[in-house]
Design an enzyme around this catalytic site. Structure first.
Site, short mmCIF file in Angstrom:
data_model
loop_
_atom_site.label_atom_id
_atom_site.label_comp_id
_atom_site.label_asym_id
_atom_site.label_seq_id
_atom_site.Cartn_x
_atom_site.Cartn_y
_atom_site.Cartn_z
N HIS A 1 20.35 20.11 -6.82
CA HIS A 1 20.78 20.64 -8.12
C HIS A 1 19.43 20.92 -9.14
CE1 HIS A 1 24.03 18.84 -6.24
NE2 HIS A 1 24.97 19.97 -6.93
N ASP B 1 15.72 17.93 -5.37
CA ASP B 1 17.18 17.88 -5.35
C ASP B 1 18.00 19.21 -5.14
OD1 ASP B 1 19.24 15.52 -6.76
OD2 ASP B 1 20.26 17.62 -7.04
N ASP C 1 20.59 15.31 -1.83
CA ASP C 1 21.78 16.15 -1.62
C ASP C 1 21.66 17.65 -1.23
OD1 ASP C 1 20.67 16.81 -4.03
OD2 ASP C 1 22.38 16.59 -5.11
N HIS D 1 19.11 15.53 -14.84
CA HIS D 1 19.89 16.45 -15.79
C HIS D 1 20.06 16.06 -17.18
CE1 HIS D 1 21.33 18.68 -12.16
NE2 HIS D 1 21.86 17.70 -11.75
#
Length: 311
Positions: free
Chosen positions: A163, A161, A248, A124
């Site tokens: 996200h 991931d 995740d 991120h």
């Protein structure tokens, strides 16, 4: 050659308290890998912290100073999501340094592949802003290290991931030498990652987002890899592959909202290894990103490693 492991107990000194991204993620993983005798199949790679010139391969001087000052002042949070402590800047340098040593070992054929069991995570973090539990972008820095110092030209980044890796996307959005492929829960944090975000200028078409709806599992992920990633990789022909390995998207993760199983992650790893075998002499480095169920994360990482360590 064996699968290399990047791990150091100092990663536990990035003290985030009761934050979802906390030291138990690594403690429980190491304990489990030892319990099932998988640690013995890995080669522990020694490494040193990165330096600021390494960070500047991707990140702005202003961002580096911001993170350094926040940690030196023992500021609790860089933003509402991103916890830091007095040692966090130092440990982020160690995480980057470990990642760079891993790609060096694999590029020089000293390890067949490698897994970076590191924290803080990175995908991120943009070239100018740390966010989303991430201080510096380990995978993105590794790309420029491969290109500028190890003579690799075309890098594939596979980000599974839950996200979207907005920081990695931003770093290479206009760059045709990096193919970024991301499967992720959408719309979800951080709000980026639509299929229309395809890159710009010379990099148009080299940014591939596969946004998936809540509850997507093995079937949807494997289909994306088979139908979208494989043809893209065949066209791109990478000479090195990086995995932003966030776990995740696991069915039991408290933050991801997805339904991938351990078997599903094994299959995604197998597909990635097939791509690397075909185009880049098996050169893969996998870098831990998310994964927040302390009970299931160690088993999922073990499933991933079982495939990476296969001869």
């Amino acid at each position: 050659m064996r699968t290399g492991l990047i791990y150091h107990p100092d990663f536990l000194k990035h003290d985030t308290g009761h934050h979802p991204e906390n030291k138990l993620r690594l403690i429980k993983t190491v304990e489990y890998l030892d319990k099932i005798d998988l640690l013995n199949k890995l080669e522990n790679i020694s490494f040193e912290p990165a330096n600021e010139n390494d960070l500047k391969l991707i990140h702005s001087p202003e961002q580096i100073v911001t993170v350094k000052n926040a940690c030196s002042e023992n500021t609790a949070f860089l933003d509402p999501d991103t916890s830091v402590s007095a040692k966090s800047y130092e440990i982020s340098l160690l995480a980057v340094g470990g990642t760079l040593k891993a790609v060096h070992q694999v590029a020089k054929n000293k390890n067949k592949n490698a897994f970076c069991l590191i924290r803080p995570p990175g995908h991120h973090s943009t070239p100018s802003h740390s966010m989303g539990f991430c201080l510096f972008n380990n995978a993105a820095i590794a790309v420029r290290y491969l290109q500028k110092r190890l003579n690799h030209q075309r890098i594939l980044i596979i980000d599974w991931d839950a996200h979207h890796g907005n920081g990695t996307q931003e770093a290479f959005y206009d760059d045709p030498t990096v193919l970024y492929f991301s499967t992720h829960h959408y719309p979800f944090y951080p709000g980026t990652g639509s299929s229309e975000e395809k890159g710009e200028k010379e990099g148009f078409g080299y940014n591939i987002n596969v946004p998936l709806s809540s509850g997507s599992g093995d079937k949807e992920y494997i289909s994306a890899f088979d139908q979208i990633l494989k043809p893209a990789a065949e066209k791109f022909k990478p000479d090195f592959t990086l995995i932003s390995a966030g776990f995740d998207a696991h069915m039991d993760d408290p933050l991801g909202g997805m339904a991938v199983t351990d078997k599903g992650f094994k299959i995604l790893t197998e597909i990635t290894m097939d791509i690397a075998n075909k185009y880049c002499n098996n050169k893969i480095v996998s870098i831990l990103e998310g994964g927040y169920n302390i009970r299931t994360l160690p088993k999922t990482i073990a499933a991933h490693l079982e495939i990476l360590t296969q001869t």
